[in-house]
Enzyme design. Sequence first.
Site, PDB file in Angstrom:
ATOM      1  N   GLU A   1      -9.738  -1.013  -1.608  1.00  0.00           N
ATOM      2  CA  GLU A   1      -9.456   0.401  -1.276  1.00  0.00           C
ATOM      3  C   GLU A   1      -9.589   1.280  -2.510  1.00  0.00           C
ATOM      4  O   GLU A   1      -9.966   2.446  -2.413  1.00  0.00           O
ATOM      5  CB  GLU A   1      -8.064   0.520  -0.630  1.00  0.00           C
ATOM      6  CG  GLU A   1      -8.082  -0.001   0.802  1.00  0.00           C
ATOM      7  CD  GLU A   1      -6.771  -0.555   1.312  1.00  0.00           C
ATOM      8  OE1 GLU A   1      -5.714  -0.278   0.711  1.00  0.00           O
ATOM      9  OE2 GLU A   1      -6.807  -1.285   2.325  1.00  0.00           O
TER      10      GLU A   1
ATOM     11  N   SER B   1      -6.349  -9.736   6.796  1.00  0.00           N
ATOM     12  CA  SER B   1      -5.739  -9.998   8.098  1.00  0.00           C
ATOM     13  C   SER B   1      -5.054 -11.366   8.190  1.00  0.00           C
ATOM     14  O   SER B   1      -5.136 -12.062   9.205  1.00  0.00           O
ATOM     15  CB  SER B   1      -6.769  -9.829   9.225  1.00  0.00           C
ATOM     16  OG  SER B   1      -7.260  -8.506   9.243  1.00  0.00           O
TER      17      SER B   1
ATOM     18  N   HIS C   1      -8.477  -3.537  -6.135  1.00  0.00           N
ATOM     19  CA  HIS C   1      -8.402  -3.685  -4.680  1.00  0.00           C
ATOM     20  C   HIS C   1      -9.554  -2.920  -4.035  1.00  0.00           C
ATOM     21  O   HIS C   1      -9.961  -1.872  -4.526  1.00  0.00           O
ATOM     22  CB  HIS C   1      -7.047  -3.153  -4.180  1.00  0.00           C
ATOM     23  CG  HIS C   1      -6.806  -3.485  -2.737  1.00  0.00           C
ATOM     24  ND1 HIS C   1      -7.329  -2.722  -1.715  1.00  0.00           N
ATOM     25  CD2 HIS C   1      -6.120  -4.501  -2.149  1.00  0.00           C
ATOM     26  CE1 HIS C   1      -6.963  -3.265  -0.552  1.00  0.00           C
ATOM     27  NE2 HIS C   1      -6.236  -4.342  -0.801  1.00  0.00           N
TER      28      HIS C   1
ATOM     29  N   GLY D   1      -7.349  -5.255   7.058  1.00  0.00           N
ATOM     30  CA  GLY D   1      -6.780  -4.295   8.004  1.00  0.00           C
ATOM     31  C   GLY D   1      -7.535  -4.201   9.325  1.00  0.00           C
ATOM     32  O   GLY D   1      -7.311  -3.291  10.111  1.00  0.00           O
TER      33      GLY D   1
ATOM     34  N   GLU E   1     -11.051 -11.094  -1.087  1.00  0.00           N
ATOM     35  CA  GLU E   1     -10.736 -10.256   0.065  1.00  0.00           C
ATOM     36  C   GLU E   1     -12.025  -9.673   0.650  1.00  0.00           C
ATOM     37  O   GLU E   1     -12.514  -8.634   0.190  1.00  0.00           O
ATOM     38  CB  GLU E   1      -9.823  -9.104  -0.350  1.00  0.00           C
ATOM     39  CG  GLU E   1      -8.496  -9.556  -0.899  1.00  0.00           C
ATOM     40  CD  GLU E   1      -7.426  -8.496  -0.657  1.00  0.00           C
ATOM     41  OE1 GLU E   1      -6.517  -8.778   0.126  1.00  0.00           O
ATOM     42  OE2 GLU E   1      -7.532  -7.398  -1.215  1.00  0.00           O
TER      43      GLU E   1
ATOM     44  N   LYS F   1       0.848  -1.210   0.000  1.00  0.00           N
ATOM     45  CA  LYS F   1       0.000   0.000   0.000  1.00  0.00           C
ATOM     46  C   LYS F   1       0.880   1.255   0.000  1.00  0.00           C
ATOM     47  O   LYS F   1       1.922   1.252  -0.651  1.00  0.00           O
ATOM     48  CB  LYS F   1      -0.962  -0.034   1.185  1.00  0.00           C
ATOM     49  CG  LYS F   1      -1.702  -1.374   1.309  1.00  0.00           C
ATOM     50  CD  LYS F   1      -2.837  -1.329   2.271  1.00  0.00           C
ATOM     51  CE  LYS F   1      -3.402  -2.724   2.445  1.00  0.00           C
ATOM     52  NZ  LYS F   1      -4.665  -2.792   3.127  1.00  0.00           N
TER      53      LYS F   1
HETATM   54  C1  PEP Z   1      -4.919  -6.094   1.648  1.00  0.00           C
HETATM   55  O1  PEP Z   1      -4.704  -4.905   1.683  1.00  0.00           O
HETATM   56  O2  PEP Z   1      -5.067  -6.633   0.546  1.00  0.00           O
HETATM   57  C2  PEP Z   1      -5.017  -6.841   2.909  1.00  0.00           C
HETATM   58  C3  PEP Z   1      -5.438  -8.068   2.860  1.00  0.00           C
HETATM   59  O3  PEP Z   1      -4.643  -6.185   4.049  1.00  0.00           O
HETATM   60  P1  PEP Z   1      -4.463  -6.836   5.506  1.00  0.00           P
HETATM   61  O4  PEP Z   1      -3.662  -8.093   5.352  1.00  0.00           O
HETATM   62  O5  PEP Z   1      -3.751  -5.800   6.307  1.00  0.00           O
HETATM   63  O6  PEP Z   1      -5.839  -7.133   6.032  1.00  0.00           O
END
Ligand code: PEP
Length: 255
Positions: free
Chosen positions: A101, A216, A99, A177, A171, A12
């Site tokens: 985000e 996570s 993604h 996060g 995801e 990121k």
């Molecule tokens: C990600 O940003 O793709 C992600 C899975 O983040 P995290 O592992 O911090 O949850």
Amino acid sequence: MARKRFIAGNWKLNLSLAEGTALVQGLAKACAADPRSAAAEFAVFPTALAVKTIADAAKGSAIGVGAQNLHWEEKGAFTGEISASFIKDTGATYVLIGHSERRQYFGETDQTVNKRLKAALGVGLVPILCVGETLPERDAGRLQDVLRTQLTGATAGLTAQQLATLVIAYEPVWAIGTGRTATTAQAQEAHAFIRSVVRQAYGALADGIRIQYGGSVKADNAKELLGQPDVDGALVGGASLKLADFAAICAAAYA
Ligand code: PEP
């Protein structure tokens, strides 16, 4: 069908050039020290301005490098954007597409994801297509609906040959996060569903598609998640920023 596990670290907007270089070199060293690591695939995704530096630092090692996004246009008046061929030129071989985000903060839609995917595939980059539901969507029983819509929108018009290159990352947005990981059963259920959607459109090709879990992932839950039959790797955010943590997750894919 045997699928090579693939662990990717999404940095990121983190890590300086020096920090990223040290991390990728440390990871390369850890992999080189254990021949079993050849059984899996690894990549890191630095900020756009660091991609070339990190790709140079990783050259000749087992660690691939990718960008976190791209623009579908090749060139022109698109201030602030980077193109697929520019990424390719840096020595990177992967790119994250869609993604959560980007979807949440930067207006990414299934249609723009589709254009980005086609641009990436057009120059031979390996895209990691990110899909996943929000908590309200899951709570409303819309998990399958959301995944199906994201997948069909993203892959519209892709040939079988193009699809075969694709990596998909499941995801769940509520797990990114937050420290709240999907249970192994939740991950397996979503991954099996994703594969079934791909199978409906592309047949047996679906059995060769790698589906990473992201949300996570930590050193202490990676092994269990990777033990699920349809979980073929991990997309790791926070835990990819520290060498010891990320190396331990990578090791869970082969040791
Ligand atoms: C990600 O940003 O793709 C992600 C899975 O983040 P995290 O592992 O911090 O949850």
